[in-house]
Every structure is written in C-alpha cells, then in structure tokens.
Design a protein around this motif. Structure first.
Motif, PDB file in Angstrom:
ATOM      1  N   LEU A   1      -7.253  65.109   7.901  1.00  0.00           N
ATOM      2  CA  LEU A   1      -6.949  65.883   6.694  1.00  0.00           C
ATOM      3  C   LEU A   1      -5.522  65.627   6.232  1.00  0.00           C
ATOM      4  O   LEU A   1      -5.257  65.477   5.037  1.00  0.00           O
ATOM      5  N   SER A   2      -4.617  65.569   7.185  1.00  0.00           N
ATOM      6  CA  SER A   2      -3.215  65.299   6.860  1.00  0.00           C
ATOM      7  C   SER A   2      -3.050  63.934   6.207  1.00  0.00           C
ATOM      8  O   SER A   2      -2.378  63.781   5.181  1.00  0.00           O
ATOM      9  N   GLY A   3      -3.680  62.909   6.808  1.00  0.00           N
ATOM     10  CA  GLY A   3      -3.586  61.563   6.256  1.00  0.00           C
ATOM     11  C   GLY A   3      -4.290  61.423   4.920  1.00  0.00           C
ATOM     12  O   GLY A   3      -3.820  60.723   4.022  1.00  0.00           O
ATOM     13  N   PHE A   4      -5.423  62.111   4.777  1.00  0.00           N
ATOM     14  CA  PHE A   4      -6.202  62.029   3.547  1.00  0.00           C
ATOM     15  C   PHE A   4      -5.448  62.635   2.366  1.00  0.00           C
ATOM     16  O   PHE A   4      -5.447  62.090   1.262  1.00  0.00           O
ATOM     17  N   PHE A   5      -4.806  63.769   2.607  1.00  0.00           N
ATOM     18  CA  PHE A   5      -4.083  64.434   1.528  1.00  0.00           C
ATOM     19  C   PHE A   5      -2.644  63.947   1.396  1.00  0.00           C
ATOM     20  O   PHE A   5      -1.953  64.295   0.434  1.00  0.00           O
ATOM     21  N   GLY A   6      -2.197  63.142   2.374  1.00  0.00           N
ATOM     22  CA  GLY A   6      -0.839  62.599   2.297  1.00  0.00           C
ATOM     23  C   GLY A   6       0.240  63.637   2.505  1.00  0.00           C
ATOM     24  O   GLY A   6       1.332  63.536   1.951  1.00  0.00           O
TER      25      GLY A   6
END
Length: 249
Positions: free
Chosen positions: A138-143
């Motif tokens: 989720l962190s990587g997906f939303f940046g």
C-alpha cells in the motif's frame, strides 16, 4: 525557515502517533514547487533522522520493543513496497487518488472504533510477513509512507493499543526508510539542498515527539492520530476534486 518549520511540525506529529512525517513533508514540498524526486528523497532523509532520534529515546527509556516481530513486518514491508511501486504503471492516477481516500477512511475508522473491533494477536511469522507485504505494498502503491497503515495493522492484527502501535510503527518506518534511501543512493540521487534545513528540525521533532508520546495518554494519542488523518484526507479530497474539475474543463 519555512522548511525548518515544516520539518519540525511534521516530525513531532509523526513521532507522537507513529506515522513517520513523510505524509506531511512530501506533499508540502511538492506544493512549494519541489521536484517529485527531491521531495521524496528529502522526506526519506528527514523521516530517517526523526525515527533514529525517536528510537534512541525509547531505548534509553527502556520502552519494550518486540524486535523479532518488527523485523519480520519490516522485511515484508520492504518487499511489498517494491511490488506496490511496480503496479503504478498499470493504473491511472485518478484510480490511485480515489483508492487512497478509501484506504484513509478505513484507517480512520479502525482507530475511531478500535475498542469495538475484535482484536487478534498473530504470532506466526508467516502471516506477519504477509501482513508486512500488504502494508508495504500500500505504501509503495500510493507513493507515501506506510505509517497510518502500519498503526492500523498493529492495532487490529496484533492487539496493540495505539500508544504501543505508534512505537512499533516508528521502528518499522526506520527500517523501511533505510531501504528507500539505499535505492536513492544506488541510483545516484543524493540531493541535500533541502534536507540541510530540515534534518535539524527532524532531530528536534523526534526528541520532542517521543517525549510527548510517553507523557500523554492513549486517548490523546488517538485524537492526534485521528486529526492528522482527517487533515491528510481533506487535502487528498481537495486534490482529487481539483483534478476532476480541471479535467471536465
């Protein structure tokens, strides 16, 4: 001076409630005209500075930290962050924005109704690792930093109160931020032009925030967390509406 103040405010809040501070720093710098790469690198180095000071303070105060669980979650988060980042090129920006709002609402509800949600206490390392992959994804997906997702996960799946979750979240953030900065370094990107103003603020913010975390009660930490997420949610909603209005014109 403005960079120092942004760094100080964001890291005090981030250290108190365990959301890191990058959620505030990165959009603030981008809004001031900083390039995305510069804003991301500066946010990472500032969060690392804050989390380092916060952890040193907790260790000196002999705050109990379950190292094994945190290392497993952090390892999963690092892998998840990479996987989430690779998905960005397959989805539209509008989809990411709307999904982010939805996830923030879930995070908000998980804290508001934390005493009514059935708690688990997962001890098996395999589910712990998988949960780390999800939060990191989720962190990587939303940046963005995964602090809010980590805090909610620690409350729901590990039976922690928000005060305990904020401590563990900072430790996970410390490890995942090291991974992010390593990638920047290997890619040859080390621009400290803004960080030099914000690192001193992060050190001070981490010290102040960690002391406040130990002094104020669980209800007040929850309130600060809720207000912080509401502010982020409001800003994100404004961004989505602005982009939509610009699109229909």
């Amino acid at each position: 001076m403005i960079f120092f103040l942004i760094g100080l405010f964001s890291t005090i809040i981030g250290s108190i409630v365990g959301i890191g501070g990058g959620l505030i720093i990165r959009p603030a710098l981008a809004g001031m005209g900083a390039a995305k790469s510069l804003a991301s690198f500066t946010s990472s180095i500032v969060v690392l500075s804050m989390s380092s000071v916060t952890l040193i303070t907790y260790i000196r105060k002999k705050v109990h930290i379950k190292i094994k669980k945190i290392l497993i979650l952090a390892a999963g988060s690092i892998i998840g962050g990479f996987l989430g980042g690779t998905l960005l090129k397959f989805v539209s920006e509008s989809f990411i924005d709307r999904t982010y709002i939805f996830m923030l609402i879930l995070v908000l509800l998980s804290v508001v109704y934390r005493n009514k949600i059935p708690k688990m206490n997962i001890k098996n390392p395999f589910p712990q690792f998988f949960i780390g992959i999800i939060t990191g994804g989720l962190s990587g997906f939303f940046g963005i930093g995964g602090g809010p997702f980590q805090v909610s996960t620690l409350i729901i799946f590990f039976g922690l109160d928000i005060k305990e979750a904020s401590v563990d979240s900072i430790f996970i953030t410390f490890l995942t931020t090291i991974s992010s900065l390593t990638k920047y370094t290997l890619n040859g990107y080390t621009d400290f032009s803004l960080a030099v103003y914000m690192i001193p603020a992060a050190i001070l913010g981490g010290y102040i925030g960690s002391h406040l975390n130990r002094k104020i009660n669980e209800k007040k930490i929850a309130l600060i967390f809720i207000i912080s997420v509401l502010l982020i949610l409001t800003v994100q909603t404004y961004i989505v509406i602005t982009r939509y209005l610009a699109f229909i014109k």
